[in-house]
Write a protein that holds these residues in place. Structure first.
Motif, PDB file in Angstrom:
ATOM      1  N   GLU A   1       7.654 -13.950 -99.563  1.00  0.00           N
ATOM      2  CA  GLU A   1       9.042 -13.495 -99.481  1.00  0.00           C
ATOM      3  C   GLU A   1      10.033 -14.641 -99.707  1.00  0.00           C
ATOM      4  OE1 GLU A   1       8.384  -9.765 -96.324  1.00  0.00           O
ATOM      5  OE2 GLU A   1       9.259 -11.669 -95.649  1.00  0.00           O
ATOM      6  N   LYS A   2       9.655 -15.838 -99.309  1.00  0.00           N
ATOM      7  CA  LYS A   2      10.540 -16.996 -99.444  1.00  0.00           C
ATOM      8  C   LYS A   2      10.377 -17.699-100.798  1.00  0.00           C
ATOM      9  CE  LYS A   2      10.272 -17.716 -94.439  1.00  0.00           C
ATOM     10  NZ  LYS A   2      11.618 -17.236 -94.095  1.00  0.00           N
ATOM     11  N   GLY A   3       9.550 -17.120-101.681  1.00  0.00           N
ATOM     12  CA  GLY A   3       9.362 -17.691-103.002  1.00  0.00           C
ATOM     13  C   GLY A   3       8.558 -18.984-103.001  1.00  0.00           C
TER      14      GLY A   3
ATOM     15  N   ALA B   1      12.184 -24.602 -93.387  1.00  0.00           N
ATOM     16  CA  ALA B   1      12.486 -26.024 -93.560  1.00  0.00           C
ATOM     17  C   ALA B   1      11.839 -26.562 -94.837  1.00  0.00           C
ATOM     18  CB  ALA B   1      12.007 -26.817 -92.341  1.00  0.00           C
ATOM     19  N   PHE B   2      10.592 -26.169 -95.078  1.00  0.00           N
ATOM     20  CA  PHE B   2       9.924 -26.649 -96.291  1.00  0.00           C
ATOM     21  C   PHE B   2      10.601 -26.090 -97.545  1.00  0.00           C
ATOM     22  CE2 PHE B   2       6.717 -26.353 -99.660  1.00  0.00           C
ATOM     23  CZ  PHE B   2       6.406 -27.698 -99.776  1.00  0.00           C
ATOM     24  N   LYS B   3      11.122 -24.864 -97.472  1.00  0.00           N
ATOM     25  CA  LYS B   3      11.839 -24.278 -98.619  1.00  0.00           C
ATOM     26  C   LYS B   3      13.055 -25.139 -98.965  1.00  0.00           C
ATOM     27  CE  LYS B   3      12.952 -20.856-101.529  1.00  0.00           C
ATOM     28  NZ  LYS B   3      14.234 -21.341-102.094  1.00  0.00           N
ATOM     29  N   LEU B   4      13.847 -25.525 -97.962  1.00  0.00           N
ATOM     30  CA  LEU B   4      15.001 -26.390 -98.219  1.00  0.00           C
ATOM     31  C   LEU B   4      14.564 -27.727 -98.806  1.00  0.00           C
ATOM     32  CD1 LEU B   4      17.313 -25.938 -95.075  1.00  0.00           C
ATOM     33  CD2 LEU B   4      17.658 -25.028 -97.367  1.00  0.00           C
ATOM     34  N   PHE B   5      13.518 -28.301 -98.227  1.00  0.00           N
ATOM     35  CA  PHE B   5      12.997 -29.578 -98.708  1.00  0.00           C
ATOM     36  C   PHE B   5      12.450 -29.434-100.124  1.00  0.00           C
ATOM     37  CE2 PHE B   5       9.030 -32.120 -99.133  1.00  0.00           C
ATOM     38  CZ  PHE B   5       9.608 -33.385 -99.251  1.00  0.00           C
ATOM     39  N   SER B   6      11.698 -28.375-100.366  1.00  0.00           N
ATOM     40  CA  SER B   6      11.049 -28.165-101.657  1.00  0.00           C
ATOM     41  C   SER B   6      12.056 -27.924-102.779  1.00  0.00           C
ATOM     42  CB  SER B   6      10.070 -26.987-101.558  1.00  0.00           C
ATOM     43  OG  SER B   6       9.391 -26.781-102.762  1.00  0.00           O
ATOM     44  N   ASP B   7      13.182 -27.345-102.456  1.00  0.00           N
ATOM     45  CA  ASP B   7      14.222 -27.144-103.467  1.00  0.00           C
ATOM     46  C   ASP B   7      14.724 -28.477-104.014  1.00  0.00           C
ATOM     47  OD1 ASP B   7      14.019 -24.423-103.236  1.00  0.00           O
ATOM     48  OD2 ASP B   7      15.777 -24.181-101.952  1.00  0.00           O
TER      49      ASP B   7
ATOM     50  N   ARG C   1       5.760 -21.735 -84.579  1.00  0.00           N
ATOM     51  CA  ARG C   1       6.971 -21.447 -85.366  1.00  0.00           C
ATOM     52  C   ARG C   1       6.821 -21.753 -86.859  1.00  0.00           C
ATOM     53  NH1 ARG C   1      11.503 -20.092 -82.647  1.00  0.00           N
ATOM     54  NH2 ARG C   1      12.002 -19.275 -84.719  1.00  0.00           N
ATOM     55  N   TYR C   2       5.877 -21.048 -87.476  1.00  0.00           N
ATOM     56  CA  TYR C   2       5.684 -21.202 -88.920  1.00  0.00           C
ATOM     57  C   TYR C   2       6.852 -20.611 -89.714  1.00  0.00           C
ATOM     58  CZ  TYR C   2       1.023 -22.998 -88.079  1.00  0.00           C
ATOM     59  OH  TYR C   2      -0.024 -23.785 -87.665  1.00  0.00           O
ATOM     60  N   ASP C   3       7.611 -19.696 -89.093  1.00  0.00           N
ATOM     61  CA  ASP C   3       8.813 -19.201 -89.774  1.00  0.00           C
ATOM     62  C   ASP C   3       9.807 -20.343 -89.974  1.00  0.00           C
ATOM     63  OD1 ASP C   3       9.162 -19.332 -86.980  1.00  0.00           O
ATOM     64  OD2 ASP C   3      10.630 -17.703 -86.946  1.00  0.00           O
ATOM     65  N   VAL C   4       9.973 -21.160 -88.946  1.00  0.00           N
ATOM     66  CA  VAL C   4      10.848 -22.335 -89.040  1.00  0.00           C
ATOM     67  C   VAL C   4      10.279 -23.338 -90.041  1.00  0.00           C
ATOM     68  CG1 VAL C   4      11.740 -24.333 -87.762  1.00  0.00           C
ATOM     69  CG2 VAL C   4      11.756 -22.053 -86.705  1.00  0.00           C
ATOM     70  N   MET C   5       8.955 -23.545 -89.996  1.00  0.00           N
ATOM     71  CA  MET C   5       8.324 -24.497 -90.905  1.00  0.00           C
ATOM     72  C   MET C   5       8.539 -24.098 -92.363  1.00  0.00           C
ATOM     73  SD  MET C   5       4.316 -25.726 -91.105  1.00  0.00           S
ATOM     74  CE  MET C   5       4.349 -26.403 -89.445  1.00  0.00           C
ATOM     75  N   LEU C   6       8.334 -22.831 -92.667  1.00  0.00           N
ATOM     76  CA  LEU C   6       8.490 -22.373 -94.049  1.00  0.00           C
ATOM     77  C   LEU C   6       9.941 -22.479 -94.508  1.00  0.00           C
ATOM     78  CD1 LEU C   6       6.126 -19.258 -94.119  1.00  0.00           C
ATOM     79  CD2 LEU C   6       5.711 -21.497 -95.153  1.00  0.00           C
TER      80      LEU C   6
END
Length: 220
Positions: free
Chosen positions: A94-96, A63-69, A56-61
């Motif tokens: 796509e997720k920046g 979650a990391f996007k929220l954390f990284s913000d 589930r790398y879609d979930v990982m990315l």
């Protein structure tokens, strides 16, 4: 013989009574790297096959996007190869997250390569007992894991004692767990140090003794 209680519980009562739970051991090659928490890098690391169906790398990315913000100083490092690598790279763009995610390729010495990272992340929907999670705990990384079926992570981790657990597919909870470590160094340090106990808990001689005892019981 089952790896976890959850795996045994999946089967009928008769088989459960005849079954026994013997976890995977952790095999250590060479010395275990020791890194003080204050020396850890601003990184989140994951080690595993690049297979989205299970990992589930879609979930990982997400979650990391929220954390990284909230914590843009961190980068995500992915060790491994697999059939979904290009798909994951597309999602990253796509997720920046281009520039915030590094694909590290395969590693033959995971404990040495991840020893200085800031925290370990696994977002699988299902796992037995994850070797990569065992190895990350062995080197003292603060670990965040989904509470995946059939209970391998729950066997290894006591939440907020030697790691953090989040529900499967719960992007917000995974991001919040990473934020807890980033914003609470004392918690990260405690969980990392306590995680090292897996080296003794899952030592090969202990697991081999369980196998030997079970086999001798059957032969009698």
């Amino acid at each position: 013989v089952f790896q976890t209680e959850g795996a045994r519980d999946f089967y009928g009562k008769g088989l459960q009574k005849r079954g026994i739970v013997i976890p995977n051991p952790i095999f250590i090659k060479g010395e275990i790297p020791t890194v003080a928490h204050t020396e850890r890098e601003k990184t989140v690391v994951s080690v595993g096959r690049l297979d989205n169906f299970q990992k589930r790398y879609d979930v990982m990315l997400d979650a990391f996007k929220l954390f990284s913000d909230k914590h843009p100083e961190y980068i995500l490092k992915l060790y491994g190869k697999g059939s979904d690598e290009e798909l994951i790279k597309t999602w990253m763009k796509e997720k920046g997250l281009a520039g915030r995610v590094k694909f590290m390729g395969l590693t033959t010495q995971p404990m040495q390569d991840i020893a200085r990272d800031g925290m370990f992340l696994i977002t699988s929907d299902f796992e037995g007992i994850s070797n990569s999670l065992l190895e990350a705990m062995a080197v003292g990384l603060p670990c965040v894991s989904t509470d995946h079926t059939p209970g391998g992570a729950r066997l290894l981790i006591t939440d907020h004692e030697n790691g953090l657990l989040a529900p499967v597919e719960d992007v917000a909870a995974l991001a919040a767990a990473m934020c807890e470590y980033a914003e609470n160094p004392a918690l990260a340090s405690k969980c990392g140090e306590n995680a090292r106990s897996v080296v003794d808990r899952f030592a090969p001689d202990k697991m081999i003794d369980m196998w030997e005892s079970y086999i001798l019981k059957l032969t009698k």
